[in-house]
Design an enzyme around this catalytic site. Structure first.
Site, short mmCIF file in Angstrom:
data_model
loop_
_atom_site.label_atom_id
_atom_site.label_comp_id
_atom_site.label_asym_id
_atom_site.label_seq_id
_atom_site.Cartn_x
_atom_site.Cartn_y
_atom_site.Cartn_z
N CYS A 275 0.81 -1.22 0.00
CA CYS A 275 0.00 0.00 0.00
C CYS A 275 0.85 1.28 0.00
O CYS A 275 0.65 2.17 -0.83
CB CYS A 275 -0.98 -0.01 1.18
SG CYS A 275 -0.23 0.13 2.82
N HIS A 323 -2.91 1.35 6.87
CA HIS A 323 -3.19 1.18 5.44
C HIS A 323 -3.39 2.55 4.80
O HIS A 323 -4.01 3.45 5.39
CB HIS A 323 -4.45 0.34 5.21
CG HIS A 323 -4.68 0.00 3.77
ND1 HIS A 323 -3.87 -0.87 3.07
CD2 HIS A 323 -5.62 0.42 2.88
CE1 HIS A 323 -4.29 -0.97 1.83
NE2 HIS A 323 -5.36 -0.20 1.68
N HIS A 335 -5.76 1.48 -4.56
CA HIS A 335 -4.84 1.02 -3.52
C HIS A 335 -4.35 -0.39 -3.79
O HIS A 335 -4.98 -1.16 -4.52
CB HIS A 335 -5.48 1.10 -2.13
CG HIS A 335 -6.61 0.15 -1.90
ND1 HIS A 335 -6.89 -0.42 -0.67
CD2 HIS A 335 -7.56 -0.36 -2.74
CE1 HIS A 335 -7.95 -1.20 -0.77
NE2 HIS A 335 -8.37 -1.18 -2.00
#
Length: 360
Positions: A275, A323, A335
């Site tokens: 990420c 995240h 993402h």
């Protein structure tokens, strides 16, 4: 003293072969036989099998394992970044220490020439003897002797003292950075093991489900693969129009070009991303340097609210910012979600929103 007394010998009690504690031996044997049969029967009774976990239970556990793996990934990234920085610092310190040592040796060689001349003229002055000492600690402890030598020699000796002190300081700093490097590498190894264990357990759980169920468990309600790539051309014009800067539009374009590429923990591309690796690489393409981890990226740039989101902004999820995704406009993000899923689009509210920043 009682322990040393001679024990009295006692004759063993004799029992008849058909007797056992006053009961007939045959009765005891029968009792044991019945007890053994009962035990054997209990052992042969099949244990109740544990019920197979439901799809919802598997989903919950897989999500938890991937969350733990994601957290460990960012910790791994942080440790790796620390190790890389420590390694660079260590190399620089080593070079500086080498140069300082060469300067020190040159100065001491020059002083040696003076010492030889002084010795031939009538002995070696204390200051010169001190400066030529092989023990740096002894030199530093007795540096006050500089007050007792001539001006020229004092300056020479003082210069050597300063160089010697600088070399020792550089070596001490290098030792500290080497310790930091070792600790960071050990931490990276620990986090790597955690990641691999969590992902392996998740794979084992997923392997118990059908292909359709596995796809559902990994879908997260987002478009993937071909559908994501098909949506790319529709989203990009809107994102470019809404972007608050040319750099933001450039970062979005880079991220969108990665749709469909696999997730790879610890990876910053070009073939796979985690990420924070995706967001870092996207903004790097726009000329903006971001830290490596989602935790650090959360403190970079200008904070923006949920209502102020514009294409290119970084969106952070979960209470620990473990995240990160990139907002692309239209209420969507792009993402690198997690292991087993490609870089994809998702709704901005598909995970617990915890904040956003705009890189500058």
């Amino acid at each position: 003293m009682a322990e040393h007394r001679k024990r009295r010998w006692r004759r063993p009690t004799y029992r008849k072969p058909w007797s056992s504690g006053g009961r007939p031996a045959i009765r005891v044997a029968a009792s044991l036989t019945l007890a053994g049969a009962a035990t054997a029967g209990a052992l042969e009774t099949p244990a109740l099998a544990e019920p197979e976990p439901t799809l919802a239970e598997v989903e919950e556990r897989v999500d938890a394992l991937h969350r733990e793996a994601a957290e460990a990934t960012e910790a791994f990234n942080a440790a790796t970044e620390t190790a890389e920085e420590a390694e660079e610092d260590l190399a620089e310190l080593s070079d500086r220490a080498t140069r300082r040592t060469e300067e020190l040796n040159a100065a001491r060689d020059s002083l040696g020439t003076q010492a030889s001349a002084s010795y031939r003229a009538g002995g070696l002055p204390a200051g010169l003897a001190l400066a030529l000492a092989s023990d740096p600690d002894e030199y530093l402890r007795r540096a006050a002797v500089l007050d007792r030598v001539g001006d020229r020699q004092a300056r020479t000796v003082a210069d050597i003292g300063a160089k010697l002190l600088a070399v020792e300081q550089l070596r001490d700093e290098a030792d500290r950075r080497a310790e930091t490097l070792d600790e960071a590498r050990l931490e990276a190894d620990r986090q790597r093991e955690t990641i691999e264990e969590r992902l392996a357990e998740a794979e084992e759980l997923l392997a118990t489900r059908t292909a359709e169920e596995r796809e559902r468990l990994l879908a997260e309600g987002a478009e993937d693969g071909e559908r994501a790539r098909a949506a790319r051309d529709e989203v990009r014009p809107a994102a470019s129009a809404e972007a608050t800067s040319v750099r933001g539009a450039t970062a979005v374009a880079f991220a969108m070009a990665q749709l469909g590429k696999p997730y790879g923990w610890g990876s910053t591309g070009p073939d796979s991303f985690d990420c924070s690796g995706l967001t870092q690489s996207a903004w790097s393409s726009a000329g903006v340097s971001l830290p490596r981890t989602s935790y650090s990226q959360a403190t970079a740039g200008v904070r923006v609210s949920r209502a102020q989101l514009a294409p290119g902004d970084l969106v952070f999820y979960y209470a620990d910012n473990s995240h990160v995704a990139m907002y692309i406009g239209g209420g969507q993000i792009v993402h690198a979600a997690r292991s087993g899923t490609p870089v994809r689009l998702a709704d901005v509210d598909s995970m617990p929103f915890n904040g956003a920043t705009r890189p500058v």
